[in-house]
Scaffold this motif. Structure first.
Motif, PDB file in Angstrom:
ATOM      1  N   THR A  39      -4.998  -0.603  -1.625  1.00  0.00           N
ATOM      2  CA  THR A  39      -4.635   0.473  -0.712  1.00  0.00           C
ATOM      3  C   THR A  39      -3.710  -0.054   0.382  1.00  0.00           C
ATOM      4  OG1 THR A  39      -6.566   0.086   0.688  1.00  0.00           O
ATOM      5  CG2 THR A  39      -6.820   1.657  -1.124  1.00  0.00           C
ATOM      6  N   ASP A  40      -2.997   0.860   1.017  1.00  0.00           N
ATOM      7  CA  ASP A  40      -2.009   0.486   2.028  1.00  0.00           C
ATOM      8  C   ASP A  40      -2.607  -0.268   3.202  1.00  0.00           C
ATOM      9  OD1 ASP A  40       0.044   1.542   0.604  1.00  0.00           O
ATOM     10  OD2 ASP A  40       0.114   3.446   1.682  1.00  0.00           O
ATOM     11  N   GLU A  41      -3.900  -0.083   3.460  1.00  0.00           N
ATOM     12  CA  GLU A  41      -4.492  -0.699   4.639  1.00  0.00           C
ATOM     13  C   GLU A  41      -4.523  -2.222   4.558  1.00  0.00           C
ATOM     14  OE1 GLU A  41      -8.963  -0.352   4.855  1.00  0.00           O
ATOM     15  OE2 GLU A  41      -8.564   1.008   3.182  1.00  0.00           O
ATOM     16  N   PHE A  42      -4.343  -2.780   3.379  1.00  0.00           N
ATOM     17  CA  PHE A  42      -4.407  -4.230   3.235  1.00  0.00           C
ATOM     18  C   PHE A  42      -3.051  -4.900   3.396  1.00  0.00           C
ATOM     19  CE2 PHE A  42      -8.165  -2.744   0.828  1.00  0.00           C
ATOM     20  CZ  PHE A  42      -9.134  -3.379   1.584  1.00  0.00           C
ATOM     21  N   VAL A  43      -1.985  -4.262   2.964  1.00  0.00           N
ATOM     22  CA  VAL A  43      -0.635  -4.813   3.131  1.00  0.00           C
ATOM     23  C   VAL A  43       0.244  -3.697   3.678  1.00  0.00           C
ATOM     24  CG1 VAL A  43       1.311  -5.962   2.045  1.00  0.00           C
ATOM     25  CG2 VAL A  43      -0.996  -6.396   1.200  1.00  0.00           C
ATOM     26  N   VAL A  44       0.355  -3.634   4.995  1.00  0.00           N
ATOM     27  CA  VAL A  44       1.096  -2.539   5.624  1.00  0.00           C
ATOM     28  C   VAL A  44       1.498  -2.964   7.035  1.00  0.00           C
ATOM     29  CG1 VAL A  44      -1.005  -1.471   6.539  1.00  0.00           C
ATOM     30  CG2 VAL A  44       1.037  -0.069   6.170  1.00  0.00           C
ATOM     31  N   LYS A  45       2.652  -2.497   7.471  1.00  0.00           N
ATOM     32  CA  LYS A  45       3.102  -2.760   8.836  1.00  0.00           C
ATOM     33  C   LYS A  45       2.322  -1.859   9.784  1.00  0.00           C
ATOM     34  CE  LYS A  45       7.217  -2.720  11.785  1.00  0.00           C
ATOM     35  NZ  LYS A  45       6.610  -1.865  12.837  1.00  0.00           N
ATOM     36  N   LEU A  46       1.614  -2.456  10.721  1.00  0.00           N
ATOM     37  CA  LEU A  46       0.776  -1.692  11.637  1.00  0.00           C
ATOM     38  C   LEU A  46       1.526  -1.365  12.925  1.00  0.00           C
ATOM     39  CD1 LEU A  46      -2.580  -3.672  11.357  1.00  0.00           C
ATOM     40  CD2 LEU A  46      -1.979  -1.538  10.213  1.00  0.00           C
ATOM     41  N   PRO A  47       1.364  -0.140  13.442  1.00  0.00           N
ATOM     42  CA  PRO A  47       1.940   0.184  14.752  1.00  0.00           C
ATOM     43  C   PRO A  47       1.160  -0.534  15.847  1.00  0.00           C
ATOM     44  CG  PRO A  47       0.566   1.992  13.993  1.00  0.00           C
ATOM     45  CD  PRO A  47       0.624   0.996  12.862  1.00  0.00           C
ATOM     46  N   ILE A  48       1.827  -0.904  16.898  1.00  0.00           N
ATOM     47  CA  ILE A  48       1.177  -1.573  18.016  1.00  0.00           C
ATOM     48  C   ILE A  48       0.693  -0.519  19.005  1.00  0.00           C
ATOM     49  CG2 ILE A  48       1.523  -3.141  19.964  1.00  0.00           C
ATOM     50  CD1 ILE A  48       3.540  -4.633  18.280  1.00  0.00           C
ATOM     51  N   THR A  49      -0.553  -0.646  19.427  1.00  0.00           N
ATOM     52  CA  THR A  49      -1.142   0.302  20.367  1.00  0.00           C
ATOM     53  C   THR A  49      -1.564  -0.435  21.641  1.00  0.00           C
ATOM     54  OG1 THR A  49      -3.434   0.001  19.622  1.00  0.00           O
ATOM     55  CG2 THR A  49      -2.069   1.590  18.399  1.00  0.00           C
TER      56      THR A  49
END
Length: 221
Positions: free
Chosen positions: A156-166
């Motif tokens: 799933t995308d949650e394992f290899v994905v660019k995360l937004p910074i919060t």
């Protein structure tokens, strides 16, 4: 090069990796690791060691998809893969770095949306592990054979994905510790990882906020 793990990857528990599903690629990895020295079911803290390996492989994979020419940073990435936060690092056979990078190789393959740079990194991983010694070549082939003979897997995308910074992510970061007391070269390396202007400006603003009351007043950006 210097990576800020807290802003690139969200740590997961062993259950988050869906190791009980036959279609999860982590189920495949899990079963293989349980038959390898250092992470056998009879070894101390096998569950923690496997969880750490999974998280390290996912962290590196997430960094790779954001890096320009990631194959040029292979030595740095391999060093990350070889490291462990355990008080008494274990040394399985083959080495931990080879195991983690094998997982990175397959995670990036499952990711699917790969550039020529990422494919070049995958080729570098394969060539490096195979040439180090016969034992490590066997490690790579051990994973390859199991992968090729497995049922269709998913990632799933949650394992290899660019995360937004919060803002909440930034609260967990101590820039002084990460940059060795605001070392200019270290700060440059940290900030240059983010190509997105919005993310980069958030990080610069947060660094400036942290050092506001310090004597450092000539930041390198």
């Amino acid at each position: 090069m210097q990576l800020v793990r807290q802003l690139i990857y969200k740590e997961k528990t062993i259950d988050d990796f869906d190791i009980d599903s036959n279609k999860s690629i982590f189920k495949l990895f899990f079963d293989l690791l349980l038959n390898m020295d250092g992470t056998r079911v009879t070894d101390m803290d096998a569950d923690k060691k496997i969880t750490d390996i999974f998280n390290d492989a996912c962290f590196i994979s997430n960094a790779v998809i954001q890096l320009k020419r990631p194959y040029m940073h292979y030595g740095y990435l391999y060093n990350l893969a070889s490291s462990t936060s355990n008080d008494k690092p274990y040394t399985p056979v083959p080495a931990r770095g080879d195991i983690v990078m094998c997982l990175v190789y397959f995670l990036l393959g499952e990711h699917g949306d790969n550039t020529a740079d990422i494919e070049r990194l995958r080729a570098t991983i394969e060539a490096d592990i195979k040439k180090r010694c016969e034992e490590n070549n066997n490690c790579f082939m051990y994973f390859c054979d199991a992968y090729e003979n497995s049922q269709p897997t998913y990632l799933t995308d949650e394992f290899v994905v660019k995360l937004p910074i919060t803002p909440d992510d930034l609260k967990r970061v101590c820039w002084s510790d990460i940059s060795r007391r605001y070392d200019k070269q270290s700060l440059k390396e940290i900030v240059s990882f983010w190509s997105d202007p919005h993310d980069r400006n958030l990080i610069i603003d947060d660094i400036e906020k942290e050092i506001k009351q310090n004597t450092v007043d000539d930041l390198p950006f």
